[in-house]
Write a protein that holds these residues in place. Structure first.
Motif, PDB file in Angstrom:
ATOM      1  N   ASN A 251      59.731  65.372  25.965  1.00 38.77           N
ATOM      2  CA  ASN A 251      60.440  66.060  24.877  1.00 38.77           C
ATOM      3  C   ASN A 251      60.873  67.476  25.225  1.00 38.77           C
ATOM      4  OD1 ASN A 251      60.414  63.885  23.183  1.00 38.77           O
ATOM      5  ND2 ASN A 251      58.455  64.414  22.258  1.00 38.77           N
ATOM      6  N   ILE A 252      60.222  68.076  26.221  1.00 39.14           N
ATOM      7  CA  ILE A 252      60.625  69.460  26.555  1.00 39.14           C
ATOM      8  C   ILE A 252      61.331  69.542  27.907  1.00 39.14           C
ATOM      9  CG2 ILE A 252      58.982  70.631  25.048  1.00 39.14           C
ATOM     10  CD1 ILE A 252      57.098  70.976  27.391  1.00 39.14           C
ATOM     11  N   ALA A 253      61.488  68.382  28.569  1.00 38.01           N
ATOM     12  CA  ALA A 253      62.066  68.392  29.928  1.00 38.01           C
ATOM     13  C   ALA A 253      63.484  68.964  29.946  1.00 38.01           C
ATOM     14  CB  ALA A 253      62.063  66.977  30.497  1.00 38.01           C
ATOM     15  N   ASP A 254      64.310  68.616  28.947  1.00 38.77           N
ATOM     16  CA  ASP A 254      65.701  69.075  28.983  1.00 38.77           C
ATOM     17  C   ASP A 254      65.862  70.551  28.635  1.00 38.77           C
ATOM     18  OD1 ASP A 254      66.165  65.966  28.701  1.00 38.77           O
ATOM     19  OD2 ASP A 254      68.043  66.897  29.369  1.00 38.77           O
ATOM     20  N   SER A 255      64.969  71.065  27.795  1.00 40.61           N
ATOM     21  CA  SER A 255      65.097  72.491  27.455  1.00 40.61           C
ATOM     22  C   SER A 255      64.491  73.366  28.546  1.00 40.61           C
ATOM     23  CB  SER A 255      64.462  72.784  26.098  1.00 40.61           C
ATOM     24  OG  SER A 255      63.090  72.490  26.162  1.00 40.61           O
ATOM     25  N   LEU A 256      63.781  72.754  29.491  1.00 35.89           N
ATOM     26  CA  LEU A 256      63.171  73.523  30.583  1.00 35.89           C
ATOM     27  C   LEU A 256      63.536  72.889  31.930  1.00 35.89           C
ATOM     28  CD1 LEU A 256      59.672  73.938  28.883  1.00 35.89           C
ATOM     29  CD2 LEU A 256      61.327  75.763  29.262  1.00 35.89           C
ATOM     30  N   PRO A 257      64.827  72.926  32.284  1.00 33.85           N
ATOM     31  CA  PRO A 257      65.263  72.189  33.489  1.00 33.85           C
ATOM     32  C   PRO A 257      64.643  72.697  34.779  1.00 33.85           C
ATOM     33  CG  PRO A 257      67.048  73.559  32.604  1.00 33.85           C
ATOM     34  CD  PRO A 257      65.926  73.616  31.610  1.00 33.85           C
ATOM     35  N   GLN A 258      64.203  73.953  34.771  1.00 35.82           N
ATOM     36  CA  GLN A 258      63.629  74.508  36.003  1.00 35.82           C
ATOM     37  C   GLN A 258      62.165  74.129  36.208  1.00 35.82           C
ATOM     38  OE1 GLN A 258      64.467  75.703  33.189  1.00 35.82           O
ATOM     39  NE2 GLN A 258      64.148  77.892  32.968  1.00 35.82           N
ATOM     40  N   VAL A 259      61.544  73.510  35.175  1.00 34.47           N
ATOM     41  CA  VAL A 259      60.141  73.094  35.316  1.00 34.47           C
ATOM     42  C   VAL A 259      60.100  71.638  35.778  1.00 34.47           C
ATOM     43  CG1 VAL A 259      57.910  72.819  34.143  1.00 34.47           C
ATOM     44  CG2 VAL A 259      59.471  74.666  33.429  1.00 34.47           C
ATOM     45  N   ASP A 260      59.314  71.402  36.819  1.00 34.63           N
ATOM     46  CA  ASP A 260      59.132  70.037  37.308  1.00 34.63           C
ATOM     47  C   ASP A 260      57.852  69.486  36.658  1.00 34.63           C
ATOM     48  OD1 ASP A 260      59.396  67.790  38.769  1.00 34.63           O
ATOM     49  OD2 ASP A 260      58.866  68.689  40.710  1.00 34.63           O
ATOM     50  N   PHE A 261      58.007  68.504  35.776  1.00 30.99           N
ATOM     51  CA  PHE A 261      56.825  67.929  35.117  1.00 30.99           C
ATOM     52  C   PHE A 261      56.294  66.813  36.001  1.00 30.99           C
ATOM     53  CE2 PHE A 261      59.088  69.992  31.678  1.00 30.99           C
ATOM     54  CZ  PHE A 261      58.055  70.676  31.044  1.00 30.99           C
ATOM     55  N   VAL A 262      55.085  66.997  36.486  1.00 35.29           N
ATOM     56  CA  VAL A 262      54.556  66.067  37.490  1.00 35.29           C
ATOM     57  C   VAL A 262      53.294  65.365  36.971  1.00 35.29           C
ATOM     58  CG1 VAL A 262      55.476  67.378  39.444  1.00 35.29           C
ATOM     59  CG2 VAL A 262      53.209  67.941  38.548  1.00 35.29           C
ATOM     60  N   GLY A 263      52.912  64.346  37.741  1.00 33.16           N
ATOM     61  CA  GLY A 263      51.595  63.755  37.577  1.00 33.16           C
ATOM     62  C   GLY A 263      51.481  62.724  36.484  1.00 33.16           C
ATOM     63  N   PRO A 264      50.259  62.200  36.335  1.00 33.78           N
ATOM     64  CA  PRO A 264      50.046  61.109  35.386  1.00 33.78           C
ATOM     65  C   PRO A 264      49.934  61.620  33.951  1.00 33.78           C
ATOM     66  CG  PRO A 264      47.995  61.682  36.479  1.00 33.78           C
ATOM     67  CD  PRO A 264      49.036  62.607  37.028  1.00 33.78           C
ATOM     68  N   CYS A 265      50.233  60.738  33.026  1.00 36.74           N
ATOM     69  CA  CYS A 265      50.018  61.061  31.606  1.00 36.74           C
ATOM     70  C   CYS A 265      49.484  59.789  30.961  1.00 36.74           C
ATOM     71  CB  CYS A 265      51.329  61.494  30.952  1.00 36.74           C
ATOM     72  SG  CYS A 265      52.629  60.263  31.076  1.00 36.74           S
ATOM     73  N   ASN A 266      48.985  59.904  29.764  1.00 34.76           N
ATOM     74  CA  ASN A 266      48.451  58.736  29.059  1.00 34.76           C
ATOM     75  C   ASN A 266      49.220  58.500  27.767  1.00 34.76           C
ATOM     76  OD1 ASN A 266      46.411  58.294  30.955  1.00 34.76           O
ATOM     77  ND2 ASN A 266      45.031  59.729  29.936  1.00 34.76           N
ATOM     78  N   MET A 267      49.468  57.238  27.462  1.00 35.82           N
ATOM     79  CA  MET A 267      50.194  56.874  26.232  1.00 35.82           C
ATOM     80  C   MET A 267      49.215  56.720  25.075  1.00 35.82           C
ATOM     81  SD  MET A 267      53.473  55.672  26.535  1.00 35.82           S
ATOM     82  CE  MET A 267      54.561  55.037  27.787  1.00 35.82           C
ATOM     83  N   CYS A 268      49.601  57.167  23.905  1.00 37.19           N
ATOM     84  CA  CYS A 268      48.829  56.840  22.700  1.00 37.19           C
ATOM     85  C   CYS A 268      49.445  55.560  22.127  1.00 37.19           C
ATOM     86  CB  CYS A 268      48.898  57.961  21.671  1.00 37.19           C
ATOM     87  SG  CYS A 268      48.140  57.464  20.109  1.00 37.19           S
ATOM     88  N   PRO A 269      48.685  54.460  22.141  1.00 38.23           N
ATOM     89  CA  PRO A 269      49.265  53.191  21.674  1.00 38.23           C
ATOM     90  C   PRO A 269      49.638  53.232  20.201  1.00 38.23           C
ATOM     91  CG  PRO A 269      46.889  52.974  22.036  1.00 38.23           C
ATOM     92  CD  PRO A 269      47.279  54.334  22.545  1.00 38.23           C
ATOM     93  N   TYR A 270      48.968  54.100  19.443  1.00 39.59           N
ATOM     94  CA  TYR A 270      49.272  54.191  17.998  1.00 39.59           C
ATOM     95  C   TYR A 270      50.585  54.927  17.775  1.00 39.59           C
ATOM     96  CZ  TYR A 270      44.289  53.126  17.843  1.00 39.59           C
ATOM     97  OH  TYR A 270      43.067  52.553  18.027  1.00 39.59           O
ATOM     98  N   MET A 271      50.743  56.065  18.451  1.00 34.07           N
ATOM     99  CA  MET A 271      51.987  56.830  18.293  1.00 34.07           C
ATOM    100  C   MET A 271      53.177  55.970  18.737  1.00 34.07           C
ATOM    101  SD  MET A 271      51.643  60.083  17.263  1.00 34.07           S
ATOM    102  CE  MET A 271      50.328  61.259  16.934  1.00 34.07           C
TER     103      MET A 271
END
Ligand code: 13P
Ligand code: SF4
Length: 350
Positions: A285-305
């Motif tokens: 959700n914030i990747a496009d407003s912060l193009p200079q930041v490289d978001f890396v690594g694993p993340c976890n999904m919330c199955p409810y959300m």
């Protein structure tokens, strides 16, 4: 419970929901906020839903409150207000609308209903629960009170209305330490998140914080060892954790905060590389407003959300389902606990 096929047939009878590259092009302003993470083909599939939802919102005089863990096509495409649990609870008291569609999990919709009993509050999937909310009942609160007589109960908003009503005050991850710190008693009971409580206990060493043993299935999966290894392999990455993570994970991180606290930190700091130790949609959700930041690594999904989808939001507005109702007596007790939290947060300037 959803009969997906019936829902799809009925929606198809009322709306043109076929992938539509021309409409996608017309809605390029919406797409601009998510194009780093949503492919053009996916956007051509989402655009007809986004257009239909926007039109129905007007017709129903509805607003969409969406949590920071919603997918980008919801967060950037159809939401009127986005935020963490505290911000959404406050916004629920302010929005001018007949209908609130809560894009988040059930306790969030229930909180909106408690604070806005005269509005229709819809949740696009009634089964969107939360492992923390499921971990405790009002009897659990009574058990804790019997074990620690006289100690106030500070309950995380990730709970049912019954549990809130049995508590003295609520908190969210944005204000938990300040609220616990402001309690008059030396011993403070925190429910139901053991890890949030342990993280808060470190911030308020003058209090004896005791806790219930609940946990979040998304954040409890992270381990301090994984983070140390990740840092070794990816030097220079900023590690940013939600306080529902175990305390040794938070201790390995460079910053810990609520979902909005995380967004603010990354926006202010703009690190070259960032690992968000939380739910996957946060980085998207914030990747496009912060193009200079490289978001890396694993993340976890919330199955409810992730039960909340554009298709179900459209269905919700089309059929005005599913309305969230709370027993008025329970709602009044819960409202007092939530309102105390909002008042105290505003007094403390949070
Ligand atoms: P926030 O209040 O930080 O948005 O957290 C809510 C939540 O459910 C996190 O798992
Ligand atoms: Fe509940 Fe965890 Fe999902 Fe948040 S991420 S809604 S705490 S299960």
């Amino acid at each position: 419970m959803f009969d997906l096929l019936t829902m799809r047939d009925q929606l198809a009878a009322h709306y043109d929901l076929a992938p539509n590259p021309d409409l996608a092009q017309e809605m390029s302003e919406d797409y601009a906020r998510m194009k780093r993470v949503v492919s053009p083909i996916d956007w051509a599939m989402h655009a007809p839903y986004v257009a239909a939802i926007k039109a129905l919102k007007k017709k129903r005089h509805a607003v969409i409150l969406a949590h920071n863990y919603m997918t980008p096509e919801i967060y950037h495409g159809v939401a009127d207000v986005v935020g963490d649990s505290l911000q959404l609870a406050i916004e629920a008291t302010r929005v001018e609308a007949d209908v609130i569609v809560q894009c988040g999990v059930h306790f969030m919709a229930e909180t909106s209903k408690i604070l806005s009993p005269d509005k229709i509050v819809l949740i696009p999937d009634m089964d969107a629960g939360c492992s923390l909310a499921e971990s405790i009942t009002a009897e659990g609160i009574a058990e804790m009170r019997a074990k620690y007589p006289g100690a106030p109960v500070v309950t995380y908003v990730n709970t049912t209305a019954e549990v809130k009503a049995a508590s003295d005050i609520c908190c969210t991850s944005s204000n938990a330490a300040q609220i616990v710190g402001a309690m008059e008693s030396d011993t403070v009971i925190m429910t139901p998140d053991q890890y949030l409580a342990q993280n808060v206990a470190k911030d308020v060493p003058h209090k004896n914080v005791v806790w219930w043993e609940g946990s979040c299935i998304v954040h409890e999966q992270y381990s301090a060892k994984d983070l140390r290894e990740f840092r070794e392999w990816n030097p220079g990455t900023r590690l940013i954790a939600h306080p529902e993570c175990p305390p040794d994970v938070v201790a390995e991180a460079d910053f810990s905060g609520s979902t909005s606290g995380i967004i603010k930190y990354v926006t202010d700091e703009q690190p070259e590389k960032a690992l968000l130790i939380t739910e996957c949609s946060m980085a998207s959700n914030i990747a496009d407003s912060l193009p200079q930041v490289d978001f890396v690594g694993p993340c976890n999904m919330c199955p409810y959300m992730k039960m909340i989808t554009l298709e179900k939001i459209l269905w919700s507005l089309h059929t005005m389902s599913e309305p969230v109702e709370v027993d008025p007596t329970v709602a009044e007790g819960a409202r007092q606990a939530v309102q105390k939290m909002i008042d105290m947060s505003q007094k403390l300037g949070i």
